[in-house]
Design a protein around this motif. Structure first.
Motif, PDB file in Angstrom:
ATOM      1  N   GLN A 151      55.631 -31.261 -94.144  1.00 17.76           N
ATOM      2  CA  GLN A 151      55.479 -29.861 -93.779  1.00 17.76           C
ATOM      3  C   GLN A 151      54.332 -29.728 -92.797  1.00 17.76           C
ATOM      4  OE1 GLN A 151      54.973 -27.096 -97.052  1.00 17.76           O
ATOM      5  NE2 GLN A 151      55.690 -25.400 -95.794  1.00 17.76           N
ATOM      6  N   ALA A 152      54.666 -29.322 -91.598  1.00 17.48           N
ATOM      7  CA  ALA A 152      53.671 -29.091 -90.568  1.00 17.48           C
ATOM      8  C   ALA A 152      53.173 -27.644 -90.670  1.00 17.48           C
ATOM      9  CB  ALA A 152      54.268 -29.350 -89.191  1.00 17.48           C
ATOM     10  N   PRO A 153      51.988 -27.370 -90.172  1.00 17.27           N
ATOM     11  CA  PRO A 153      51.449 -26.006 -90.229  1.00 17.27           C
ATOM     12  C   PRO A 153      52.410 -24.987 -89.615  1.00 17.27           C
ATOM     13  CG  PRO A 153      49.756 -27.528 -89.516  1.00 17.27           C
ATOM     14  CD  PRO A 153      51.038 -28.308 -89.550  1.00 17.27           C
ATOM     15  N   ASN A 167      55.758 -46.113 -88.085  1.00 14.56           N
ATOM     16  CA  ASN A 167      55.316 -46.794 -86.864  1.00 14.56           C
ATOM     17  C   ASN A 167      55.521 -45.888 -85.656  1.00 14.56           C
ATOM     18  OD1 ASN A 167      54.826 -49.135 -88.415  1.00 14.56           O
ATOM     19  ND2 ASN A 167      56.930 -49.851 -88.100  1.00 14.56           N
ATOM     20  N   SER A 168      54.894 -46.249 -84.581  1.00 16.31           N
ATOM     21  CA  SER A 168      55.021 -45.497 -83.324  1.00 16.31           C
ATOM     22  C   SER A 168      54.832 -44.003 -83.545  1.00 16.31           C
ATOM     23  CB  SER A 168      56.400 -45.766 -82.690  1.00 16.31           C
ATOM     24  OG  SER A 168      56.573 -47.149 -82.456  1.00 16.31           O
ATOM     25  N   LEU A 169      53.786 -43.681 -84.258  1.00 19.73           N
ATOM     26  CA  LEU A 169      53.546 -42.279 -84.618  1.00 19.73           C
ATOM     27  C   LEU A 169      53.298 -41.417 -83.390  1.00 19.73           C
ATOM     28  CD1 LEU A 169      51.471 -42.913 -87.828  1.00 19.73           C
ATOM     29  CD2 LEU A 169      53.520 -41.469 -87.694  1.00 19.73           C
ATOM     30  N   LYS A 170      53.751 -40.181 -83.488  1.00 17.57           N
ATOM     31  CA  LYS A 170      53.620 -39.204 -82.407  1.00 17.57           C
ATOM     32  C   LYS A 170      52.840 -37.991 -82.917  1.00 17.57           C
ATOM     33  CE  LYS A 170      58.258 -40.437 -80.769  1.00 17.57           C
ATOM     34  NZ  LYS A 170      59.607 -39.909 -80.447  1.00 17.57           N
ATOM     35  N   PRO A 171      52.229 -37.240 -82.039  1.00 15.71           N
ATOM     36  CA  PRO A 171      51.515 -36.041 -82.483  1.00 15.71           C
ATOM     37  C   PRO A 171      52.400 -35.089 -83.284  1.00 15.71           C
ATOM     38  CG  PRO A 171      50.887 -36.575 -80.246  1.00 15.71           C
ATOM     39  CD  PRO A 171      52.007 -37.515 -80.600  1.00 15.71           C
ATOM     40  N   GLU A 172      53.680 -35.042 -82.963  1.00 17.77           N
ATOM     41  CA  GLU A 172      54.582 -34.141 -83.699  1.00 17.77           C
ATOM     42  C   GLU A 172      54.880 -34.622 -85.111  1.00 17.77           C
ATOM     43  OE1 GLU A 172      55.032 -35.459 -80.638  1.00 17.77           O
ATOM     44  OE2 GLU A 172      57.157 -35.953 -80.283  1.00 17.77           O
ATOM     45  N   ASP A 173      54.415 -35.809 -85.473  1.00 12.83           N
ATOM     46  CA  ASP A 173      54.536 -36.286 -86.849  1.00 12.83           C
ATOM     47  C   ASP A 173      53.414 -35.737 -87.740  1.00 12.83           C
ATOM     48  OD1 ASP A 173      55.500 -39.465 -85.508  1.00 12.83           O
ATOM     49  OD2 ASP A 173      56.818 -37.940 -86.380  1.00 12.83           O
ATOM     50  N   THR A 174      52.474 -35.047 -87.135  1.00 12.28           N
ATOM     51  CA  THR A 174      51.364 -34.483 -87.911  1.00 12.28           C
ATOM     52  C   THR A 174      51.893 -33.481 -88.935  1.00 12.28           C
ATOM     53  OG1 THR A 174      49.767 -34.781 -86.111  1.00 12.28           O
ATOM     54  CG2 THR A 174      49.283 -33.075 -87.744  1.00 12.28           C
ATOM     55  N   ALA A 175      51.550 -33.707 -90.193  1.00 12.43           N
ATOM     56  CA  ALA A 175      52.045 -32.868 -91.281  1.00 12.43           C
ATOM     57  C   ALA A 175      51.448 -33.366 -92.590  1.00 12.43           C
ATOM     58  CB  ALA A 175      53.572 -32.914 -91.355  1.00 12.43           C
TER      59      ALA A 175
END
Length: 113
Positions: free
Chosen positions: A38-40, A82-90
């Protein structure tokens, strides 16, 4: 019954994290396990599932980058990211898919660009 997710943290884009989830008070036996996030400002979404027989499914946004697995004692689940992206922030959570348990606190994953 309690779900405890751990392993989150702050990583740079392209980095990796391995999340762990432990259930106390019961096992995951005979249940499909899912990882959710769940992202903000957004609704909780399912990102990966693993069935009793090991069949896995992934959201399109993480396919090829995340790998879900379950422990042999059926009290643990893991998510290799792996290969984390900023949009994976949650905040990431685990739970049974078809018979939800009380949600745990989750673990924060922050990916910087």
């Amino acid at each position: 019954v309690q779900l405890q997710a751990s392993g989150g943290g702050l990583v740079h884009s392209g980095g990796s994290l391995r999340l762990s989830c432990t259930v106390s008070g019961r096992t995951f036996t005979a249940n499909t396990i899912g990882w959710y996030r769940q992202a903000p400002g957004k609704r909780r979404e399912q990102v990966a599932t693993i069935g009793v027989g090991g069949t896995t499914n992934y959201a399109a946004s993480v396919k090829g980058r995340f790998t879900i697995s379950r422990g042999s004692a059926n009290k643990e689940a893991y998510l290799q990211m792996n290969s984390l992206k900023p949009e994976d922030t949650a905040v990431y959570y685990c739970n049974q898919v078809f018979s939800l348990l009380p949600w745990g606190q989750g673990t924060q994953v922050t990916v910087s660009s």
